[in-house]
Design a protein around this motif. Structure first.
Motif, PDB file in Angstrom:
ATOM      1  N   GLY A 140      12.223  70.669   1.396  1.00  0.00           N
ATOM      2  CA  GLY A 140      13.559  71.096   0.682  1.00  0.00           C
ATOM      3  C   GLY A 140      14.710  70.406   1.357  1.00  0.00           C
ATOM      4  O   GLY A 140      15.925  70.674   0.909  1.00  0.00           O
TER       5      GLY A 140
ATOM      6  N   ARG B 249      16.880  80.558  -6.005  1.00  0.00           N
ATOM      7  CA  ARG B 249      16.179  79.155  -6.205  1.00  0.00           C
ATOM      8  C   ARG B 249      16.394  78.803  -7.841  1.00  0.00           C
ATOM      9  O   ARG B 249      16.726  77.725  -7.920  1.00  0.00           O
ATOM     10  CB  ARG B 249      14.601  79.495  -6.061  1.00  0.00           C
ATOM     11  CG  ARG B 249      13.832  77.972  -6.530  1.00  0.00           C
ATOM     12  CD  ARG B 249      12.383  78.337  -6.103  1.00  0.00           C
ATOM     13  NE  ARG B 249      11.882  78.937  -6.976  1.00  0.00           N
ATOM     14  CZ  ARG B 249      10.519  79.335  -6.683  1.00  0.00           C
ATOM     15  NH1 ARG B 249       9.768  78.704  -5.719  1.00  0.00           N
ATOM     16  NH2 ARG B 249       9.911  80.131  -7.506  1.00  0.00           N
ATOM     17  N   ARG B 250      16.618  79.843  -8.702  1.00  0.00           N
ATOM     18  CA  ARG B 250      16.794  79.424 -10.231  1.00  0.00           C
ATOM     19  C   ARG B 250      18.391  78.955 -10.051  1.00  0.00           C
ATOM     20  O   ARG B 250      18.681  77.851 -10.827  1.00  0.00           O
ATOM     21  CB  ARG B 250      16.979  80.668 -10.837  1.00  0.00           C
ATOM     22  CG  ARG B 250      15.301  81.210 -11.346  1.00  0.00           C
ATOM     23  CD  ARG B 250      15.573  82.374 -12.398  1.00  0.00           C
ATOM     24  NE  ARG B 250      16.165  83.613 -12.133  1.00  0.00           N
ATOM     25  CZ  ARG B 250      15.432  84.619 -11.305  1.00  0.00           C
ATOM     26  NH1 ARG B 250      14.037  84.415 -11.076  1.00  0.00           N
ATOM     27  NH2 ARG B 250      16.087  85.574 -10.894  1.00  0.00           N
TER      28      ARG B 250
ATOM     29  N   ARG C 237      18.312  75.376  -8.665  1.00  0.00           N
ATOM     30  CA  ARG C 237      17.668  74.230  -9.783  1.00  0.00           C
ATOM     31  C   ARG C 237      18.652  74.012 -10.705  1.00  0.00           C
ATOM     32  O   ARG C 237      19.014  72.757 -11.015  1.00  0.00           O
ATOM     33  CB  ARG C 237      16.351  74.819 -10.184  1.00  0.00           C
ATOM     34  CG  ARG C 237      15.171  74.672  -9.348  1.00  0.00           C
ATOM     35  CD  ARG C 237      14.078  75.347 -10.079  1.00  0.00           C
ATOM     36  NE  ARG C 237      12.581  75.003  -9.509  1.00  0.00           N
ATOM     37  CZ  ARG C 237      11.631  75.891  -9.950  1.00  0.00           C
ATOM     38  NH1 ARG C 237      11.818  76.722 -10.499  1.00  0.00           N
ATOM     39  NH2 ARG C 237      10.314  75.163  -8.927  1.00  0.00           N
ATOM     40  N   ALA C 238      19.507  75.003 -11.136  1.00  0.00           N
ATOM     41  CA  ALA C 238      20.297  74.842 -12.212  1.00  0.00           C
ATOM     42  C   ALA C 238      21.296  73.847 -11.920  1.00  0.00           C
ATOM     43  O   ALA C 238      22.003  73.026 -12.534  1.00  0.00           O
ATOM     44  CB  ALA C 238      20.931  75.913 -12.871  1.00  0.00           C
TER      45      ALA C 238
ATOM     46  N   ALA D  24      21.255  71.458  -9.234  1.00  0.00           N
ATOM     47  CA  ALA D  24      20.750  70.303  -9.005  1.00  0.00           C
ATOM     48  C   ALA D  24      20.646  69.288  -9.971  1.00  0.00           C
ATOM     49  O   ALA D  24      19.992  69.645 -11.171  1.00  0.00           O
ATOM     50  CB  ALA D  24      19.395  70.321  -8.389  1.00  0.00           C
TER      51      ALA D  24
ATOM     52  N   ASP E  67      18.491  66.460 -12.275  1.00  0.00           N
ATOM     53  CA  ASP E  67      17.184  66.129 -12.688  1.00  0.00           C
ATOM     54  C   ASP E  67      16.319  65.314 -11.400  1.00  0.00           C
ATOM     55  O   ASP E  67      17.020  64.229 -11.001  1.00  0.00           O
ATOM     56  CB  ASP E  67      16.786  65.418 -13.926  1.00  0.00           C
ATOM     57  CG  ASP E  67      17.223  66.641 -14.879  1.00  0.00           C
ATOM     58  OD1 ASP E  67      17.376  67.638 -14.793  1.00  0.00           O
ATOM     59  OD2 ASP E  67      17.637  66.024 -16.122  1.00  0.00           O
TER      60      ASP E  67
ATOM     61  N   PHE F  60      16.575  70.798  -4.258  1.00  0.00           N
ATOM     62  CA  PHE F  60      17.806  71.765  -4.263  1.00  0.00           C
ATOM     63  C   PHE F  60      17.480  72.718  -3.170  1.00  0.00           C
ATOM     64  O   PHE F  60      17.998  73.731  -3.040  1.00  0.00           O
ATOM     65  CB  PHE F  60      17.404  72.838  -5.606  1.00  0.00           C
ATOM     66  CG  PHE F  60      15.838  73.191  -5.774  1.00  0.00           C
ATOM     67  CD1 PHE F  60      15.423  74.205  -5.285  1.00  0.00           C
ATOM     68  CD2 PHE F  60      15.055  72.173  -6.518  1.00  0.00           C
ATOM     69  CE1 PHE F  60      13.854  74.392  -5.261  1.00  0.00           C
ATOM     70  CE2 PHE F  60      13.636  72.710  -6.820  1.00  0.00           C
ATOM     71  CZ  PHE F  60      13.166  73.879  -6.178  1.00  0.00           C
TER      72      PHE F  60
ATOM     73  N   MET G 201      19.669  76.179  -2.245  1.00  0.00           N
ATOM     74  CA  MET G 201      18.965  77.549  -2.407  1.00  0.00           C
ATOM     75  C   MET G 201      19.102  78.204  -0.885  1.00  0.00           C
ATOM     76  O   MET G 201      19.333  79.295  -0.769  1.00  0.00           O
ATOM     77  CB  MET G 201      17.499  77.011  -2.510  1.00  0.00           C
ATOM     78  CG  MET G 201      16.695  78.425  -2.258  1.00  0.00           C
ATOM     79  SD  MET G 201      14.901  78.044  -2.854  1.00  0.00           S
ATOM     80  CE  MET G 201      14.117  79.728  -2.549  1.00  0.00           C
TER      81      MET G 201
ATOM     82  N   SER H 114      11.179  73.907  -2.559  1.00  0.00           N
ATOM     83  CA  SER H 114      11.239  72.772  -3.536  1.00  0.00           C
ATOM     84  C   SER H 114      10.100  72.986  -4.461  1.00  0.00           C
ATOM     85  O   SER H 114       9.583  74.065  -4.481  1.00  0.00           O
ATOM     86  CB  SER H 114      10.580  71.588  -2.479  1.00  0.00           C
ATOM     87  OG  SER H 114       9.298  71.674  -1.808  1.00  0.00           O
ATOM     88  N   GLU H 115       9.545  72.195  -5.176  1.00  0.00           N
ATOM     89  CA  GLU H 115       8.487  72.388  -5.976  1.00  0.00           C
ATOM     90  C   GLU H 115       7.085  72.463  -5.178  1.00  0.00           C
ATOM     91  O   GLU H 115       7.216  72.165  -4.018  1.00  0.00           O
ATOM     92  CB  GLU H 115       8.230  71.304  -6.892  1.00  0.00           C
ATOM     93  CG  GLU H 115       9.415  70.834  -7.833  1.00  0.00           C
ATOM     94  CD  GLU H 115      10.034  72.000  -8.919  1.00  0.00           C
ATOM     95  OE1 GLU H 115       8.961  73.058  -9.338  1.00  0.00           O
ATOM     96  OE2 GLU H 115      10.949  72.140  -8.958  1.00  0.00           O
TER      97      GLU H 115
END
Length: 468
Positions: A349, A399-400, A403-404, A406, A408, A412, A416, A458-459
């Motif tokens: 991350g 996290r949501r 992400r919003a 960051a 594409d 993030f 976070m 992260s993902e």
């Protein structure tokens, strides 16, 4: 206190009434219809609990003794403040204990057998026990601050004959007959629906005792405890704090607890439940057999308004304003086991290495705190699960938002981690934690949950495969 043995069901599968002595069939499962007898509507004259605020308070403080015991004992499941009884103790083995509290001023002397049956609540408890169909899982306790008058045929001897393993058995039948006659005499003046109504006579010995009634009283005495443990009204607060609350605080290793405020809050909570007069029906029969209430939302709500659980008691713990240290003073810091997966996730991350090292220290702080503060009881796991769910919800929310913010395809994790530090606060939790924590402890738990692969910075990826 010892746990109670389980018992048999008191109703059939259809949820019919609770005894052959006049309890009707409910119009819906667990709810009585308008034709139910007076037992379920009557507000008892001698035990309404509304005579004085002092009496209310004393009853609540006696109930607090069982509520405080829940903090360190698994045997008690919950306590329900009753209308006809002062409270009902539900044990984890499925048994229940109906408790009647009787305060007696010192100027009146010890209880005699006659007074115990008339004004001391003995007839009252017998009537409630009959309403519960004399079920095997129902126990009774008469709790009083007063002494019992000694003598062969008096209250002191009666107490020694009570319980499943009585201290004294010689003369039990004669004592049961004496109690039976006293109960029948009380029935002449007070409308107990489960006590036979016999013709009034001048002499006690001339009362016509119904067939089988003495044997029923013998069974009643076998499930009865007469306790003189509750202190006097002017001493009960101090005794309960020193003998019950202080040991519980020490056992749970709670720090900076305001003992007086905590005790006052617990008793106030019990009083509020005891004064909920929106429903005056007798609830013990439903508590003793949960199948009666399972399909009735209305009855569940009635009992719920009067229920005191272990979690409710713990939520009333009041703390001083002293800030809890992140690591306990006077002890060497303990390093939490694990941590490799957390480090990989923070690195993926793009969280800076110094912040990752700080995260590992907070994880150790949580590990040390949880190891010391957990009670060792079965409820620890549910406490940890509830707290973990609250922390995970906050982590997912952070996290949501990260992400919003960051672009594409960009990382993030840094954002976070910043949001966790900003938003994960004790005051922001939907329910209070099971013991005192500071904000850094919560972040330490969040990092521990990450190390357990419950979320990522992260993902998602295979942390074990990356290590290889």
């Amino acid at each position: 206190m010892q746990g109670r043995s389980g018992g048999t069901s008191m109703v059939d599968a259809a949820g019919t009434g609770v005894g052959a002595e006049g309890v009707g069939t409910p119009s819906e499962p667990g709810v009585l219809n308008g034709s139910a007898p007076a037992l379920f509507e009557l507000a008892p004259d001698e035990d309404s609990g509304a005579e004085t605020l002092g009496r209310y308070r004393y009853q609540a403080e006696v109930a607090a003794r069982d509520c405080l015991a829940m903090l360190t004992q698994d045997a008690i499941d919950f306590v329900v403040c009753e209308w006809h009884e002062d409270f009902v103790v539900a044990w984890t083995d499925g048994s229940v204990e109906l408790v009647s509290v009787k305060h007696r001023e010192g100027t009146r002397g010890p209880w005699t057998l006659t007074e115990l049956c008339k004004d001391g609540g003995l007839t009252h408890l017998f009537d409630r026990w009959c309403a519960c169909e004399c079920a095997a899982n129902v126990r009774l306790r008469l709790a009083t601050n007063a002494a019992l008058k000694p003598g062969k045929d008096n209250a002191g001897t009666l107490a020694r004959m009570c319980g499943p393993e009585p201290e004294l058995t010689a003369g039990l039948t004669a004592m049961a007959e004496a109690v039976a006659r006293q109960i029948l005499k009380v029935r002449w003046k007070q409308p107990y629906p489960n006590v036979p109504d016999t013709p009034e006579v001048r002499r006690l010995a001339d009362i016509q005792v119904p067939a089988g009634f003495v044997e029923k009283v013998v069974r009643f005495l076998a499930v009865l405890e007469i306790s003189c443990d509750p202190p006097q009204r002017e001493h009960i607060t101090d005794v309960n704090i020193q003998r019950l609350l202080v040991p519980a605080v020490e056992r749970l290793q709670l720090a900076h607890v305001d003992l007086e405020d905590t005790y006052r809050a617990i008793v106030d909570r019990i009083e509020r439940a005891n004064r909920d007069e929106s429903d005056r029906s007798q609830l013990a029969v439903y508590i003793a057999d949960p199948s009666r209430v399972r399909h009735s939302t209305r009855m569940q709500q009635r009992i719920g308004r009067r229920r005191i659980t272990r979690e409710m008691v713990r939520q009333e713990v009041a703390y001083t304003t002293v800030q809890l240290p992140t690591f306990p003073r006077g002890q060497a810091p303990v390093v939490a086991p694990g941590g490799a997966k957390l480090n990989r996730k923070l690195r993926r991350g793009l969280v800076p290495s110094d912040e990752a090292a700080f995260a590992e220290r907070l994880r150790s702080a949580w590990y040390t705190t949880w190891s010391e503060r957990r009670s060792g009881l079965a409820g620890d796991e549910s406490d940890l699960l509830n707290l973990s769910i609250d922390v995970l919800e906050m982590a997912f929310e952070c996290r949501r938002h990260a992400r919003a913010q960051a672009a594409d395809g960009s990382g993030f994790g840094i954002t976070m981690n910043d949001l966790l530090a900003e938003r994960l606060k004790v005051d922001a939790l939907p329910t209070p934690p099971p013991f005192q924590l500071n904000n850094l402890h919560l972040r330490g738990l969040a990092y521990q949950l990450c190390d357990e692969c419950l979320y990522f910075f992260s993902e998602p990826f295979d942390a074990d495969e990356e290590a290889s």
